[in-house]
Every structure is written in structure tokens, then in C-alpha cells.
Scaffold this active site. Sequence first.
Site, mmCIF file in Angstrom:
data_model
loop_
_atom_site.group_PDB
_atom_site.id
_atom_site.type_symbol
_atom_site.label_atom_id
_atom_site.label_comp_id
_atom_site.label_asym_id
_atom_site.label_seq_id
_atom_site.Cartn_x
_atom_site.Cartn_y
_atom_site.Cartn_z
ATOM 1 N N SER A 141 -6.200 27.215 12.494
ATOM 2 C CA SER A 141 -5.319 26.405 13.337
ATOM 3 C C SER A 141 -3.957 26.295 12.655
ATOM 4 C CB SER A 141 -5.930 25.001 13.483
ATOM 5 O OG SER A 141 -4.962 24.058 13.867
ATOM 6 N N TYR A 153 -9.436 16.951 10.994
ATOM 7 C CA TYR A 153 -9.324 18.278 11.605
ATOM 8 C C TYR A 153 -8.550 19.259 10.725
ATOM 9 C CZ TYR A 153 -8.307 21.797 15.185
ATOM 10 O OH TYR A 153 -8.210 22.984 15.885
HETATM 11 N N1 LIG Z 1 -6.923 24.762 21.924
HETATM 12 C C1 LIG Z 1 -6.115 24.897 20.904
HETATM 13 O O1 LIG Z 1 -4.894 24.728 21.025
HETATM 14 C C2 LIG Z 1 -6.648 25.285 19.565
HETATM 15 C C3 LIG Z 1 -5.702 25.549 18.558
HETATM 16 C C4 LIG Z 1 -6.160 25.906 17.299
HETATM 17 C C5 LIG Z 1 -7.518 26.039 17.066
HETATM 18 N N2 LIG Z 1 -8.414 25.781 18.069
HETATM 19 C C6 LIG Z 1 -9.827 25.913 17.751
HETATM 20 O O2 LIG Z 1 -10.433 26.828 18.645
HETATM 21 C C7 LIG Z 1 -11.828 26.541 18.725
HETATM 22 C C8 LIG Z 1 -12.207 26.427 20.191
HETATM 23 O O3 LIG Z 1 -11.521 25.340 20.753
HETATM 24 P P1 LIG Z 1 -11.114 25.275 22.282
HETATM 25 O O4 LIG Z 1 -9.739 24.763 22.342
HETATM 26 O O5 LIG Z 1 -11.460 26.544 22.963
HETATM 27 O O6 LIG Z 1 -12.051 24.058 22.752
HETATM 28 P P2 LIG Z 1 -13.130 23.912 23.927
HETATM 29 O O7 LIG Z 1 -13.571 22.492 23.911
HETATM 30 O O8 LIG Z 1 -12.573 24.437 25.186
HETATM 31 O O9 LIG Z 1 -14.351 24.801 23.416
HETATM 32 C C9 LIG Z 1 -15.134 24.414 22.327
HETATM 33 C C10 LIG Z 1 -16.592 24.689 22.630
HETATM 34 O O10 LIG Z 1 -17.355 24.343 21.457
HETATM 35 C C11 LIG Z 1 -18.525 23.682 21.896
HETATM 36 N N3 LIG Z 1 -19.057 22.832 20.833
HETATM 37 C C12 LIG Z 1 -18.539 21.666 20.375
HETATM 38 N N4 LIG Z 1 -19.349 21.152 19.431
HETATM 39 C C13 LIG Z 1 -20.379 22.003 19.289
HETATM 40 C C14 LIG Z 1 -21.529 22.018 18.472
HETATM 41 N N5 LIG Z 1 -21.802 21.018 17.623
HETATM 42 N N6 LIG Z 1 -22.387 23.069 18.557
HETATM 43 C C15 LIG Z 1 -22.137 24.081 19.423
HETATM 44 N N7 LIG Z 1 -21.083 24.107 20.248
HETATM 45 C C16 LIG Z 1 -20.205 23.090 20.168
HETATM 46 C C17 LIG Z 1 -18.096 22.872 23.115
HETATM 47 O O11 LIG Z 1 -19.217 22.501 23.906
HETATM 48 C C18 LIG Z 1 -17.150 23.839 23.793
HETATM 49 O O12 LIG Z 1 -17.840 24.649 24.708
HETATM 50 C C19 LIG Z 1 -12.042 25.250 17.929
HETATM 51 O O13 LIG Z 1 -12.490 25.573 16.636
HETATM 52 C C20 LIG Z 1 -10.650 24.661 17.845
HETATM 53 O O14 LIG Z 1 -10.500 23.858 16.699
HETATM 54 C C21 LIG Z 1 -8.006 25.398 19.315
#
Ligand SMILES: NC(=O)c1ccc[n+]([C@@H]2O[C@H](COP(=O)([O-])OP(=O)(O)OC[C@H]3O[C@@H](n4cnc5c(N)ncnc54)[C@H](O)[C@@H]3O)[C@@H](O)[C@H]2O)c1
Length: 261
Positions: A141, A153
Site C-alpha cells: 500500500s 494498517y
Molecule cells: N482499495 C485500495 O485503495 C487499496 C489500496 C492499497 C492496498 N489495498 C489492499 O488491497 C487488498 C484488497 O483490498 P480491496 O480494496 O480490494 O478490499 P475489498 O474489501 O474490496 O476486498 C477484500 C476482500 O478480503 C476479504 N477478507 C477480509 N478479511 C478476510 C479474512 N479474514 N479472510 C479471508 N478473506 C477476508 C473480504 O471479504 C473481501 O472480499 C487489501 O489487502 C488492501 O489492504 C487496497
Amino acid sequence: MDSGRVVVVTGGGSGIGRATALRFAQEGDSVVVADVNEAGGMGVVDEISQNGGTSFFEHVDVANDESISELVRRVRDRCGAASVLVNSAGILQNPTRLVDLDIEEHDRIWAVNYRGTFMCCRKFVPDMIELGEGAIVNISSTSAARVFPLLAYSPSKTAIDQLTKILSADLGPDGIRVNAVLPGYVRSEQMQLRIDQGFRDEAKMKEQSALQRMVEPSEIAQGICFLCSSAAKAITGSILPIDAGYLSSTSYQLYAGWTKS
Ligand SMILES: NC(=O)c1ccc[n+]([C@@H]2O[C@H](COP(=O)([O-])OP(=O)(O)OC[C@H]3O[C@@H](n4cnc5c(N)ncnc54)[C@H](O)[C@@H]3O)[C@@H](O)[C@H]2O)c1
């Protein structure tokens, strides 16, 4: 070979994980959508099946070691050992000061984001060693590289960066590559919710990025698929920013000697 592999995407039921699962399936891989959210995961599996791809849903809570062990066993029984693992399960955090930080939330974020990523690597790697090949992509991130008021985080993501580099050195001799993508502000379901709730300012996120826009989940997915492909066979231990120029632009905008006209 970049198709016909067994690919596991944790967090595959939503956002970046969903887009990644769709992308691997398009390339002809068998994709295991592993998520704690069964409805979301099943929806992605249906989408892949309707497009002629091969996909299965498996329930997993990456914060639970036994649940991950069970996932590894079920994947092996159902479609054979996985050679690709994408650790996309993760939870975001709202900004807070140290004195207001909810310690339970802190521990949950570490359990899912860092320890979940670590344990999935730990438990899927033995099969990859036996296969003699493997590719793992973790999700970093911008908060791993900047100072944000995200007290759980942000350090959890910095730790993922370090883990990625350590594992690349540890597992390289076994033919396993370990990389990470570093997404900028991605319009995932989780992010959209935070925008709608007023915890993130969409205009500010766009303004801070060199390309003046957010990143789409499919754009992160493309980077992940590249890192797992034979085109990236010399790449390991890298943290690839896919951030619409957020890291470069925020640093540039801080320069004290010049004002943009
Ligand atoms: N959206 C952003 O801007 C962004 C930026 C940087 C990093 N990220 C990272 O990308 C990754 C995905 O995030 P996203 O934005 O797609 O979020 P999202 O919520 O759309 O998807 C995350 C998924 O992880 C699942 N999840 C959560 N806890 C869980 C667990 N204990 N066991 C199994 N599954 C679990 C959720 O049910 C969900 O389906 C994360 O690691 C997040 O930190 C996101």
C-alpha cells in the site's frame, strides 16, 4: 506456461481480489476464490463460469491458521497443488490518533493483513517447493511508504513489504518468486464505502496522483498477473507501485522551492 495453473486468490470475493480472479480465469487458469465472504466469492465464481472459465469457491478466514490449512488441503484435493498465490484478503482502517486507537481493531488488522499473508505463504509454499515452481504476490500500500494516521494498517503493510523481500531470498532457490504490488487509491468496494461515508476525499485522492485519477481494480489485477507470468520470470523481491503516480506526485508537491502556476 502462463495458463492451466492452479491459482489461489485470497480475498477473491471483492475488489482487487475479484478483478484478479477474473483476470487469471480469462488467461485459462483454474482459479480458487478463497474468502470469508461466501456470497461475494460465489458471485465471482458464477461470473467466471458464465464467461467459460474454471473457478471454485473455498471459504477461508486468513486470521485462522486451521482454516488456512483446511484451504490448502481442499485445493490440493479438488484441483491439485497451487503454483500461484495472491494474498489479497485485507481490511482497511480509518484514520485515528494513538490515544483513540481501538486495540481490538489493531490486532484484527494485523491478524488479517500481516499474519494472514504470512500464514498463507507458510502453508502454500511446501506444495510449491514440491512442484519446483511458484509465484506469490502480496498486496502492499502507499501507506507502507508514507506516514499516514493509520496506526495498525500502515505498519502491517510495511511488514508485508519486508516479508516479500525476505521470502524472495528464502524461496528463490526453490524456484518460487515472491513480489508485491503497491496500489494507489483503488476504487474497490471497500474504498467506495469509505468515500460514501466521508472517510476518504475522492477529489483529494485524484489531485494527489500524477495522473489525476484513481486506479481501477482491473489495473492492479493486470500487474499481479504480469508478476506471475513467464514475462516476469527474472523478477522477484520487487514492490511494484500501480498508483497513478501517487508516490512520485505527493513527494513532488512537497518541494518547498517552487509553486505550480
Ligand atoms: N482499495 C485500495 O485503495 C487499496 C489500496 C492499497 C492496498 N489495498 C489492499 O488491497 C487488498 C484488497 O483490498 P480491496 O480494496 O480490494 O478490499 P475489498 O474489501 O474490496 O476486498 C477484500 C476482500 O478480503 C476479504 N477478507 C477480509 N478479511 C478476510 C479474512 N479474514 N479472510 C479471508 N478473506 C477476508 C473480504 O471479504 C473481501 O472480499 C487489501 O489487502 C488492501 O489492504 C487496497
